[in-house]
Design a protein around this motif. Structure first.
Motif, mmCIF file in Angstrom:
data_model
loop_
_atom_site.group_PDB
_atom_site.id
_atom_site.type_symbol
_atom_site.label_atom_id
_atom_site.label_comp_id
_atom_site.label_asym_id
_atom_site.label_seq_id
_atom_site.Cartn_x
_atom_site.Cartn_y
_atom_site.Cartn_z
ATOM 1 N N PHE A 58 0.837 -1.197 0.000
ATOM 2 C CA PHE A 58 0.000 0.000 0.000
ATOM 3 C C PHE A 58 0.878 1.255 0.000
ATOM 4 O O PHE A 58 0.589 2.224 -0.716
ATOM 5 C CB PHE A 58 -0.957 -0.011 1.188
ATOM 6 N N LEU A 94 0.720 4.073 -2.843
ATOM 7 C CA LEU A 94 0.490 5.492 -2.558
ATOM 8 C C LEU A 94 1.572 6.364 -3.191
ATOM 9 O O LEU A 94 1.279 7.449 -3.701
ATOM 10 C CB LEU A 94 0.425 5.741 -1.053
ATOM 11 N N ASP A 105 0.562 6.600 -6.696
ATOM 12 C CA ASP A 105 -0.646 7.426 -6.785
ATOM 13 C C ASP A 105 -0.312 8.911 -6.683
ATOM 14 O O ASP A 105 -0.795 9.729 -7.466
ATOM 15 C CB ASP A 105 -1.616 7.101 -5.650
ATOM 16 N N HIS A 144 -6.368 6.756 -7.563
ATOM 17 C CA HIS A 144 -5.990 6.841 -6.150
ATOM 18 C C HIS A 144 -7.178 6.570 -5.218
ATOM 19 O O HIS A 144 -7.072 5.765 -4.293
ATOM 20 C CB HIS A 144 -5.387 8.219 -5.848
ATOM 21 N N SER A 197 -8.119 2.906 -5.157
ATOM 22 C CA SER A 197 -7.114 2.104 -4.460
ATOM 23 C C SER A 197 -7.235 2.258 -2.945
ATOM 24 O O SER A 197 -7.183 1.267 -2.205
ATOM 25 C CB SER A 197 -5.706 2.512 -4.909
ATOM 26 N N VAL A 198 -7.398 3.482 -2.482
ATOM 27 C CA VAL A 198 -7.549 3.719 -1.044
ATOM 28 C C VAL A 198 -8.816 3.041 -0.526
ATOM 29 O O VAL A 198 -8.801 2.391 0.521
ATOM 30 C CB VAL A 198 -7.556 5.234 -0.732
ATOM 31 N N TYR A 232 -8.268 -0.824 -0.434
ATOM 32 C CA TYR A 232 -7.345 -1.209 0.629
ATOM 33 C C TYR A 232 -8.018 -1.086 2.000
ATOM 34 O O TYR A 232 -7.920 -1.986 2.834
ATOM 35 C CB TYR A 232 -6.066 -0.368 0.578
ATOM 36 N N HIS A 233 -8.695 0.008 2.236
ATOM 37 C CA HIS A 233 -9.314 0.211 3.553
ATOM 38 C C HIS A 233 -10.469 -0.752 3.804
ATOM 39 O O HIS A 233 -10.646 -1.203 4.931
ATOM 40 C CB HIS A 233 -9.724 1.661 3.727
ATOM 41 N N TYR A 241 -16.708 5.158 0.980
ATOM 42 C CA TYR A 241 -15.952 4.276 0.082
ATOM 43 C C TYR A 241 -16.873 3.338 -0.683
ATOM 44 O O TYR A 241 -16.638 3.042 -1.850
ATOM 45 C CB TYR A 241 -14.919 3.460 0.863
#
Length: 159
Positions: free
Chosen positions: A24, A28, A31, A42, A45-46, A49-50, A65
């Protein structure tokens, strides 16, 4: 990273939690370069991942999200970029600091808010990384698979 060895407790991916966190961090960095193909995705992806690593997620970010990923899968990359740029403009001290929310990405089904998040996903950050360097070729397709797998696993947890 092979299928042998430790697995991440959050996403079930290979390499353990430390490997996911390192990937990650690498993602980043790509990104934040704002270069194609990483920068424009970006937010996706965030979000992925979260969702897949809820122990590292910002509290209360799930509905935002959730809506963002549904919007991306339904509308595509370019409309997502336009909406995220607008949301980012609102999230400044000059506009009173309005935080982006699920209403910025309309049309998502209700957030499932499960008692326990999924522990295994069909696609993880390790799959998107392809060995750790996130090659540009096929990146957007891998991110789309990551988003689809993330939403599918969370949707299966219930309403």
């Amino acid at each position: 990273m092979t299928g042998d060895g430790p697995r991440c407790d959050d996403c079930g991916g290979p390499g353990g939690a430390e490997w996911c966190a390192a990937l990650f961090g690498e993602l980043l960095t790509l990104d934040y370069s704002r270069r194609e193909p990483w920068g424009p995705l970006h937010a996706v992806s965030v979000a992925c991942y979260h969702f897949q690593h809820p122990s590292r997620a910002v509290s209360g970010s799930g509905p935002f999200y959730w809506s963002l990923l549904h919007f991306y899968l339904r509308e595509g990359r370019d409309p997502l970029i336009a909406v995220t740029q607008r949301a980012r403009r609102y999230n400044t001290h000059r506009t009173g600091g309005r935080k982006p929310g699920p209403d910025d990405f309309p049309g998502a089904p209700p957030f499932p808010s499960p008692a326990a998040p999924p522990a295994v996903y069909d696609t993880t950050i390790a799959d998107v990384a392809v060995g750790g360097d996130f090659p540009a070729e096929g990146f957007e397709d891998r991110v789309r698979s990551w988003a689809t797998a993330t939403l599918s696993a969370w949707a299966a947890t219930g309403p």
